[in-house]
Structures are given as structure tokens and as C-alpha cells.
Design a protein around this motif. Structure first.
Motif, PDB file in Angstrom:
ATOM      1  N   VAL A 124      -4.396  -1.951  -9.695  1.00  0.00           N
ATOM      2  CA  VAL A 124      -4.245  -1.363  -8.397  1.00  0.00           C
ATOM      3  C   VAL A 124      -5.798  -0.981  -7.927  1.00  0.00           C
ATOM      4  N   GLU A 125      -5.827  -0.891  -6.735  1.00  0.00           N
ATOM      5  CA  GLU A 125      -7.210  -0.224  -5.922  1.00  0.00           C
ATOM      6  C   GLU A 125      -6.687   1.124  -5.472  1.00  0.00           C
ATOM      7  N   VAL A 126      -7.345   1.889  -5.809  1.00  0.00           N
ATOM      8  CA  VAL A 126      -7.401   3.410  -5.223  1.00  0.00           C
ATOM      9  C   VAL A 126      -8.499   3.737  -4.504  1.00  0.00           C
ATOM     10  N   SER A 127      -7.940   4.268  -3.108  1.00  0.00           N
ATOM     11  CA  SER A 127      -9.131   4.732  -2.174  1.00  0.00           C
ATOM     12  C   SER A 127      -8.849   6.025  -1.806  1.00  0.00           C
ATOM     13  N   THR A 128      -9.980   6.716  -1.819  1.00  0.00           N
ATOM     14  CA  THR A 128     -10.182   8.313  -1.430  1.00  0.00           C
ATOM     15  C   THR A 128     -11.308   8.333  -0.429  1.00  0.00           C
ATOM     16  N   PRO A 129     -11.365   9.344   0.547  1.00  0.00           N
ATOM     17  CA  PRO A 129     -12.547   9.738   1.380  1.00  0.00           C
ATOM     18  C   PRO A 129     -13.774   9.785   0.398  1.00  0.00           C
ATOM     19  N   SER A 130     -13.964   9.853  -0.825  1.00  0.00           N
ATOM     20  CA  SER A 130     -15.245  10.105  -1.691  1.00  0.00           C
ATOM     21  C   SER A 130     -15.419   8.405  -2.361  1.00  0.00           C
ATOM     22  N   GLY A 131     -14.646   7.805  -2.102  1.00  0.00           N
ATOM     23  CA  GLY A 131     -14.878   6.042  -2.668  1.00  0.00           C
ATOM     24  C   GLY A 131     -13.438   5.575  -3.012  1.00  0.00           C
ATOM     25  N   SER A 132     -13.777   4.539  -3.828  1.00  0.00           N
ATOM     26  CA  SER A 132     -12.601   3.502  -4.306  1.00  0.00           C
ATOM     27  C   SER A 132     -12.993   3.316  -5.892  1.00  0.00           C
ATOM     28  N   VAL A 164      -6.870  10.312 -11.536  1.00  0.00           N
ATOM     29  CA  VAL A 164      -6.633  11.867 -11.289  1.00  0.00           C
ATOM     30  C   VAL A 164      -7.334  11.980 -10.136  1.00  0.00           C
ATOM     31  N   TRP A 165      -7.055  12.643  -9.153  1.00  0.00           N
ATOM     32  CA  TRP A 165      -7.676  12.942  -7.875  1.00  0.00           C
ATOM     33  C   TRP A 165      -7.297  14.199  -7.268  1.00  0.00           C
ATOM     34  N   GLU A 166      -8.299  15.263  -7.354  1.00  0.00           N
ATOM     35  CA  GLU A 166      -7.993  16.660  -6.685  1.00  0.00           C
ATOM     36  C   GLU A 166      -8.442  16.541  -5.328  1.00  0.00           C
ATOM     37  N   VAL A 167      -7.071  16.505  -4.468  1.00  0.00           N
ATOM     38  CA  VAL A 167      -7.394  16.319  -2.995  1.00  0.00           C
ATOM     39  C   VAL A 167      -8.321  17.476  -2.279  1.00  0.00           C
ATOM     40  N   SER A 168      -8.203  18.586  -2.759  1.00  0.00           N
ATOM     41  CA  SER A 168      -9.369  19.625  -2.175  1.00  0.00           C
ATOM     42  C   SER A 168     -10.453  19.883  -2.609  1.00  0.00           C
ATOM     43  N   GLY A 169     -10.746  19.221  -3.738  1.00  0.00           N
ATOM     44  CA  GLY A 169     -12.001  19.468  -4.625  1.00  0.00           C
ATOM     45  C   GLY A 169     -13.068  18.278  -4.169  1.00  0.00           C
ATOM     46  N   ASP A 170     -14.368  18.291  -4.587  1.00  0.00           N
ATOM     47  CA  ASP A 170     -15.412  17.477  -4.320  1.00  0.00           C
ATOM     48  C   ASP A 170     -15.510  16.440  -5.609  1.00  0.00           C
ATOM     49  N   SER A 171     -14.737  16.539  -6.846  1.00  0.00           N
ATOM     50  CA  SER A 171     -15.041  15.915  -7.791  1.00  0.00           C
ATOM     51  C   SER A 171     -14.585  14.506  -7.370  1.00  0.00           C
ATOM     52  N   VAL A 172     -15.198  13.622  -8.362  1.00  0.00           N
ATOM     53  CA  VAL A 172     -15.014  12.491  -8.228  1.00  0.00           C
ATOM     54  C   VAL A 172     -13.705  11.953  -9.052  1.00  0.00           C
ATOM     55  N   PRO A 173     -12.650  11.125  -8.485  1.00  0.00           N
ATOM     56  CA  PRO A 173     -11.562  10.913  -9.336  1.00  0.00           C
ATOM     57  C   PRO A 173     -11.899  10.509 -10.803  1.00  0.00           C
ATOM     58  N   VAL A 182       0.858  -1.137   0.021  1.00  0.00           N
ATOM     59  CA  VAL A 182      -0.046   0.044  -0.286  1.00  0.00           C
ATOM     60  C   VAL A 182       0.752   1.280   0.084  1.00  0.00           C
ATOM     61  N   VAL A 183       0.626   2.088  -1.041  1.00  0.00           N
ATOM     62  CA  VAL A 183       1.226   3.540  -0.925  1.00  0.00           C
ATOM     63  C   VAL A 183       0.061   4.330  -0.445  1.00  0.00           C
ATOM     64  N   GLN A 184       0.742   5.262   0.529  1.00  0.00           N
ATOM     65  CA  GLN A 184      -0.359   6.267   1.112  1.00  0.00           C
ATOM     66  C   GLN A 184       0.307   7.667   0.884  1.00  0.00           C
ATOM     67  N   VAL A 185      -0.646   8.608   0.089  1.00  0.00           N
ATOM     68  CA  VAL A 185      -0.320   9.996  -0.402  1.00  0.00           C
ATOM     69  C   VAL A 185      -1.390  10.943   0.348  1.00  0.00           C
ATOM     70  N   GLY A 186      -1.252  11.166   1.497  1.00  0.00           N
ATOM     71  CA  GLY A 186      -2.286  12.108   2.178  1.00  0.00           C
ATOM     72  C   GLY A 186      -3.209  11.171   2.449  1.00  0.00           C
ATOM     73  N   THR A 187      -4.327  11.428   2.157  1.00  0.00           N
ATOM     74  CA  THR A 187      -5.633  10.340   2.478  1.00  0.00           C
ATOM     75  C   THR A 187      -5.854   9.618   1.438  1.00  0.00           C
ATOM     76  N   MET A 188      -5.043   9.501   0.180  1.00  0.00           N
ATOM     77  CA  MET A 188      -5.447   8.415  -0.683  1.00  0.00           C
ATOM     78  C   MET A 188      -4.548   7.341  -0.380  1.00  0.00           C
ATOM     79  N   GLN A 189      -5.182   6.164  -0.638  1.00  0.00           N
ATOM     80  CA  GLN A 189      -3.990   4.855  -0.480  1.00  0.00           C
ATOM     81  C   GLN A 189      -4.540   4.067  -2.009  1.00  0.00           C
ATOM     82  N   VAL A 190      -3.262   3.743  -2.234  1.00  0.00           N
ATOM     83  CA  VAL A 190      -3.078   2.835  -3.411  1.00  0.00           C
ATOM     84  C   VAL A 190      -2.713   1.572  -3.264  1.00  0.00           C
TER      85      VAL A 190
END
Length: 326
Positions: free
Chosen positions: A209-217, A227-236, A176-184
Motif C-alpha cells: 500500500v502507499e500511505v500519504s500524509t501531509p508530511s510525505g508518502s 505508525v503516524w502521529e496525527v498531531s505531531g511533526d514526526s515522520v511516520p 483508497v481508505v481515508q483517515v483524517g488527512t491520511m490516505q492509504v
């Protein structure tokens, strides 16, 4: 290998310096310059020397005089008193002396066939991990490892960085690779992670890979990127990505397609000696498509105001401030 720069290459490089500084320069001009710059190592060496030469002229005789002398050297204008305003006639003695200095120096460079030492591409550091996996790190990028009996966790540190992970397969011990609140999360695969500003891009070159963010996986297969915008509300979002483009940074090329200037500059700052601070979100939102060469970041930065509606100003604490042009 040692390269020698000849007269034609120096002349072509000088014309490119002038063209990129023209107020009417466009993004197409920048793209054409990048193709010329990349075509031959001698082009790079010649351009960097002429770029340094320009800055030195500005330091010795002033930026305004340097610009006027550059116009004369390029054959764009002549000091004809009948057609030029009186201010030009008053400045002509100074410009004539400046022109003598510049042409004498340029003549020396040409006659000497100046051959500068080649600068190495920013080093790619490869680290072997205890489980047999490897990590290739880009400039000023840091990854810390936290291994346990049932988990292989790597954390990308800081607000910017890039790394390529080649994972040794072990289903009983997830990687698992963690970047802030994202996990790969990966089992046996290879993927690239780029963290720039508030933007995280995960590109997969092998496996899934499975990418998990606060808005889903989401699951991302080889040949795609998320592509995930960390500070936005958009879906990756998931889009195609070639391996050549994904790993171009390992050959000194940063490649972009419709990426915010803020993210591009966050990457460029890891290679530049004069970091840019974006003091205007409108400037950071401008989209950029193209290639930035890690050995030519200063030239790319200098060209920004010529191809985008932005301005650069020195900051008291060092570096440059980028704002939308008023």
C-alpha cells in the motif's frame, strides 16, 4: 460450550483480585495475570465473578472494610490486639461481621459451583462491498463508502476505530481508505487500519500500500506497519508486524508494544462500559506493552493504578478520569 468453575479456580481468581489491588503490584504482575487469564476460559469466568464479588462487598460494607476483610481471607494479617493499633481493635467487631458476610457468600459460590453464562467476544462485523472487496469492522467502528467510476473511496469516521480491508484487484479503479488527512492507497492487497486518539497504524498483511500524509508518502509491504502521529511533526515510522498480531483483535485480543497509554485507552474505550477520559497528558504519554482482552476491559482498567503511576477518579458526567499520580 458451558463451563463450570470449580473451587480451585475461584480461589485462584480471588488471589489474583487481591494481588492486582496491592499497591506494590508491578507490570510484571499484570503480565503474569494476563497469561493465567488467557490460559483457560474457566479462569476468565472465575476472575470476572470474583471481581464482581469484590465490588459488591465494597458496596455492602464499604471499600476500607472490604480491603481489610480481603486481607484476612488471604491470610495476610490477623486481628491480634497485641500487635495491631487501637483503631483496628475498634473496627474489629464491624470487620468480624463483614467477614461473616463475605465468607458466607464466598462459601455459597464455591459450594454451588457457580457457572456464569459466557460473554461473547465483541462482534466483528464483515461487510461486502459492490466491487467484491470486504471490510471487517471492530466494535464501535464506522466506515462509509463513496464509489465512483474511477475511484473506490472509503472513509473511517470518528476519532477512533479499527477495520481490516481485503481489496479486490482493479488497477483502473484505485482503492483508497481515508483517515483524517491520511490516505492509504491499494490496488490488490489486504491491510488493517487502527485509528486511536491521534495515532493511526496501518498494518499490511498482503501486497503493498502507499500511505500519504501531509508530511510525505511511503510504500509499505506485507509484514510491516506504518505508525503516524496525527498531531505531531514526526515522520511516520515503519516497523515489522506479524499477521497474527495485526488481526488479534478479531479474536478478542488487543496487542501493543511500547504504545502510548492514550492510544491504548482510545481502543479500550470502544469495548468498555466505563469509558476513560485522559485529563493529564503526562498519563497519556506512559508507554504500555502487553495484551488487553476485550472481554476483560473492566479488570484491566481497575488494575491500571496498581501497575502505573496513575489514578482514576469518577467523572460527574460519567466514566472515569485518568491522571498522573501526584
Amino acid at each position: 460450550m458451558t463451563y463450570r468453575v470449580d473451587v480451585a479456580e475461584l480461589e485462584a481468581a480471588w488471589l489474583w483480585v487481591l494481588r492486582l489491588r496491592d499497591e506494590q503490584a508491578t507490570q510484571d504482575d499484570l503480565a503474569e495475570w494476563l497469561r493465567w487469564y488467557q490460559a483457560d476460559e474457566r479462569h476468565r469466568l472465575a476472575f470476572e465473578e470474583m471481581q464482581s464479588f469484590w465490588h459488591e462487598c465494597g458496596r455492602l460494607i464499604g471499600d476500607d472494610e472490604a480491603a481489610s476483610v480481603a486481607a484476612l481471607l488471604a491470610g495476610r494479617s490477623t486481628p491480634d490486639e497485641r500487635s495491631q493499633p487501637s483503631g483496628w481493635r475498634r473496627r474489629w467487631p464491624t470487620l468480624a461481621a463483614s467477614l461473616l458476610i463475605v465468607t458466607a457468600t464466598l462459601g455459597w459460590l464455591v459450594s454451588a459451583h457457580w457457572s456464569p453464562p459466557a460473554e461473547p467476544i465483541a462482534e466483528v462485523r464483515q461487510t461486502s462491498l459492490p466491487d467484491g472487496s470486504t471490510v471487517d469492522l471492530a466494535a464501535r467502528s464506522t466506515v462509509s463508502s463513496h464509489y465512483s467510476e474511477d475511484l473506490r473511496l472509503l472513509v473511517m469516521e470518528g476519532e477512533t476505530g479499527e477495520a481490516y480491508f481485503s481489496v479486490a484487484r482493479n488497477p483502473q479503479r484505485p482503492f483508497v481508505v481515508q483517515v483524517g488527512t491520511m490516505q492509504v492507497r491499494a490496488l490488490g492487497t489486504a491491510f488493517n487500519v487502527r485509528h486511536a486518539d491521534d495515532r493511526v497504524v496501518v498494518s499490511v498483511t498482503k501486497g503493498i500500500v502507499e500511505v500519504s500524509t501531509p508530511s510525505g508518502s511511503a510504500k509499505v509491504a506485507a509484514g510491516n506497519r506504518i505508525v503516524w502521529e496525527v498531531s505531531g511533526d514526526s515522520v511516520p515510522s515503519i516497523t515489522p508486524a506479524t499477521e497474527a498480531s495485526t488481526l488479534a483483535w478479531q479474536q478478542g485480543r488487543l496487542e501493543y508494544h511500547n504504545e502510548p497509554l492514550a492510544a491504548v485507552i482510545a481502543d479500550v474505550n470502544r469495548y468498555s462500559h466505563q469509558p476513560i477520559v485522559i485529563d493529564d497528558s503526562a498519563a497519556g504519554d506512559i508507554l504500555f506493552s502487553g495484551t488487553v482482552f476485550t472481554q476483560a476491559t473492566e479488570a484491566w482498567i481497575d488494575a491500571l493504578p496498581q501497575v502505573f503511576p496513575v489514578q482514576l477518579e469518577p467523572r460527574l458526567t460519567g466514566g472515569l478520569s485518568l491522571k498522573k499520580r501526584q
